[in-house]
Design a protein around this motif. Structure first.
Motif, PDB file in Angstrom:
ATOM      1  N   LYS A  52       0.917  -1.251  -0.121  1.00 52.65           N
ATOM      2  CA  LYS A  52      -0.052  -0.095  -0.037  1.00 52.65           C
ATOM      3  C   LYS A  52       0.872   1.268   0.000  1.00 52.65           C
ATOM      4  CE  LYS A  52      -3.689   2.259   2.426  1.00 52.65           C
ATOM      5  NZ  LYS A  52      -4.556   2.410   3.674  1.00 52.65           N
ATOM      6  N   TYR A  53       1.771   1.331   0.584  1.00 48.48           N
ATOM      7  CA  TYR A  53       2.933   2.420   1.009  1.00 48.48           C
ATOM      8  C   TYR A  53       3.444   2.676  -0.531  1.00 48.48           C
ATOM      9  CZ  TYR A  53       6.432   5.641   2.317  1.00 48.48           C
ATOM     10  OH  TYR A  53       7.197   6.696   2.194  1.00 48.48           O
ATOM     11  N   ILE A  54       4.010   1.529  -1.048  1.00 40.78           N
ATOM     12  CA  ILE A  54       4.786   1.703  -2.344  1.00 40.78           C
ATOM     13  C   ILE A  54       3.771   2.221  -3.387  1.00 40.78           C
ATOM     14  CG2 ILE A  54       5.758   0.344  -4.320  1.00 40.78           C
ATOM     15  CD1 ILE A  54       6.631  -1.461  -2.105  1.00 40.78           C
ATOM     16  N   VAL A  55       2.287   1.827  -3.474  1.00 41.33           N
ATOM     17  CA  VAL A  55       1.642   2.445  -4.452  1.00 41.33           C
ATOM     18  C   VAL A  55       1.240   3.747  -4.190  1.00 41.33           C
ATOM     19  CG1 VAL A  55      -0.780   2.311  -5.323  1.00 41.33           C
ATOM     20  CG2 VAL A  55       0.344   0.116  -5.064  1.00 41.33           C
ATOM     21  N   GLU A  56       0.911   4.182  -2.808  1.00 42.59           N
ATOM     22  CA  GLU A  56       0.702   5.824  -2.643  1.00 42.59           C
ATOM     23  C   GLU A  56       2.066   6.489  -2.882  1.00 42.59           C
ATOM     24  OE1 GLU A  56      -0.393   5.252   1.505  1.00 42.59           O
ATOM     25  OE2 GLU A  56      -2.572   4.695   1.071  1.00 42.59           O
ATOM     26  N   ASP A  57       3.253   6.099  -2.706  1.00 45.66           N
ATOM     27  CA  ASP A  57       4.473   6.687  -2.782  1.00 45.66           C
ATOM     28  C   ASP A  57       4.666   7.007  -4.350  1.00 45.66           C
ATOM     29  OD1 ASP A  57       6.703   8.037  -1.314  1.00 45.66           O
ATOM     30  OD2 ASP A  57       7.822   6.530  -2.759  1.00 45.66           O
ATOM     31  N   ILE A  58       4.466   5.804  -5.099  1.00 43.92           N
ATOM     32  CA  ILE A  58       4.364   6.179  -6.560  1.00 43.92           C
ATOM     33  C   ILE A  58       3.682   7.137  -7.166  1.00 43.92           C
ATOM     34  CG2 ILE A  58       4.112   4.964  -8.743  1.00 43.92           C
ATOM     35  CD1 ILE A  58       5.319   2.323  -7.495  1.00 43.92           C
ATOM     36  N   ASP A  59       2.041   7.302  -6.599  1.00 44.03           N
ATOM     37  CA  ASP A  59       1.137   7.985  -7.004  1.00 44.03           C
ATOM     38  C   ASP A  59       1.522   9.525  -6.403  1.00 44.03           C
ATOM     39  OD1 ASP A  59      -0.714   6.420  -8.289  1.00 44.03           O
ATOM     40  OD2 ASP A  59      -2.008   6.306  -6.012  1.00 44.03           O
ATOM     41  N   LEU A  60       2.261   9.739  -5.182  1.00 45.35           N
ATOM     42  CA  LEU A  60       2.781  10.813  -4.912  1.00 45.35           C
ATOM     43  C   LEU A  60       3.911  11.477  -5.756  1.00 45.35           C
ATOM     44  CD1 LEU A  60       2.765  10.649  -0.961  1.00 45.35           C
ATOM     45  CD2 LEU A  60       1.176  11.868  -2.481  1.00 45.35           C
ATOM     46  N   TYR A  61       4.695  10.588  -6.128  1.00 47.58           N
ATOM     47  CA  TYR A  61       6.014  10.844  -7.137  1.00 47.58           C
ATOM     48  C   TYR A  61       5.439  11.242  -8.493  1.00 47.58           C
ATOM     49  CZ  TYR A  61      10.053  10.710  -9.772  1.00 47.58           C
ATOM     50  OH  TYR A  61      11.262  10.825 -10.564  1.00 47.58           O
ATOM     51  N   ILE A  62       4.457  10.603  -9.122  1.00 47.24           N
ATOM     52  CA  ILE A  62       3.803  10.923 -10.382  1.00 47.24           C
ATOM     53  C   ILE A  62       3.016  12.188 -10.125  1.00 47.24           C
ATOM     54  CG2 ILE A  62       1.943  10.338 -12.041  1.00 47.24           C
ATOM     55  CD1 ILE A  62       2.575   7.490 -11.590  1.00 47.24           C
ATOM     56  N   GLU A  63       2.315  12.661  -9.274  1.00 48.67           N
ATOM     57  CA  GLU A  63       1.594  13.892  -9.060  1.00 48.67           C
ATOM     58  C   GLU A  63       2.772  15.145  -9.213  1.00 48.67           C
ATOM     59  OE1 GLU A  63      -0.950  13.868  -5.559  1.00 48.67           O
ATOM     60  OE2 GLU A  63      -1.702  12.007  -6.246  1.00 48.67           O
ATOM     61  N   ALA A  64       3.827  14.818  -8.270  1.00 45.54           N
ATOM     62  CA  ALA A  64       4.787  15.822  -8.272  1.00 45.54           C
ATOM     63  C   ALA A  64       5.388  16.200  -9.599  1.00 45.54           C
ATOM     64  CB  ALA A  64       5.943  15.522  -7.241  1.00 45.54           C
ATOM     65  N   ARG A  65       5.685  14.958 -10.290  1.00 44.35           N
ATOM     66  CA  ARG A  65       6.052  15.124 -11.608  1.00 44.35           C
ATOM     67  C   ARG A  65       5.249  15.829 -12.687  1.00 44.35           C
ATOM     68  NH1 ARG A  65      11.174  14.913 -13.146  1.00 44.35           N
ATOM     69  NH2 ARG A  65      10.530  13.873 -15.017  1.00 44.35           N
ATOM     70  N   GLN A  66       4.043  15.505 -12.351  1.00 36.94           N
ATOM     71  CA  GLN A  66       2.833  16.112 -13.630  1.00 36.94           C
ATOM     72  C   GLN A  66       2.949  17.579 -13.011  1.00 36.94           C
ATOM     73  OE1 GLN A  66      -0.318  13.681 -12.076  1.00 36.94           O
ATOM     74  NE2 GLN A  66      -0.508  12.627 -13.722  1.00 36.94           N
ATOM     75  N   SER A  67       3.106  17.893 -11.987  1.00 38.01           N
ATOM     76  CA  SER A  67       3.138  19.580 -11.368  1.00 38.01           C
ATOM     77  C   SER A  67       4.295  20.011 -12.128  1.00 38.01           C
ATOM     78  CB  SER A  67       3.146  19.726  -9.952  1.00 38.01           C
ATOM     79  OG  SER A  67       1.691  19.188  -9.616  1.00 38.01           O
ATOM     80  N   ALA A  68       5.338  19.423 -12.062  1.00 34.58           N
ATOM     81  CA  ALA A  68       6.747  19.940 -12.570  1.00 34.58           C
ATOM     82  C   ALA A  68       6.869  20.069 -14.150  1.00 34.58           C
ATOM     83  CB  ALA A  68       7.767  19.060 -11.992  1.00 34.58           C
ATOM     84  N   MET A  69       5.986  19.261 -14.851  1.00 30.67           N
ATOM     85  CA  MET A  69       5.965  19.398 -16.044  1.00 30.67           C
ATOM     86  C   MET A  69       4.996  20.313 -16.669  1.00 30.67           C
ATOM     87  SD  MET A  69       6.385  15.056 -16.637  1.00 30.67           S
ATOM     88  CE  MET A  69       6.542  15.528 -18.267  1.00 30.67           C
ATOM     89  N   VAL A  70       3.972  21.048 -15.954  1.00 32.28           N
ATOM     90  CA  VAL A  70       3.078  21.934 -16.528  1.00 32.28           C
ATOM     91  C   VAL A  70       3.730  23.118 -16.977  1.00 32.28           C
ATOM     92  CG1 VAL A  70       1.003  22.936 -15.992  1.00 32.28           C
ATOM     93  CG2 VAL A  70       1.175  20.726 -15.101  1.00 32.28           C
TER      94      VAL A  70
END
Length: 70
Positions: A52-70
């Motif tokens: 569960k932690y791994i999936v949530e951590d990956i989600d947080l990482y993707i969200e951060a990368r999406q924000s950075a790519m905007v």
């Protein structure tokens, strides 16, 4: 295969299952947001956590990368 390689496969399978995605979809997502590099670089910390932690951590990482790519 290395322990890191096995862990990458584990993460793909857990993420795929949790999100209802295909392997191809996860691969494209992980490539687009460089999740492969993240998981590999954080292997020592991530492999000691639960699914569960791994999936949530990956989600947080993707969200951060999406924000950075905007």
């Amino acid at each position: 295969m290395s322990k890191e390689g096995n862990f990458l496969i584990y993460c793909i399978e857990r993420y795929k299952s949790a999100k209802g995605l295909t392997g191809r979809q996860v691969s494209e997502l992980f490539t687009k947001y460089r999740v492969w590099d993240y998981i590999y670089s954080c292997f020592e910390a991530l492999h000691t956590t639960g699914e569960k932690y791994i999936v949530e951590d990956i989600d947080l990482y993707i969200e951060a990368r999406q924000s950075a790519m905007v």
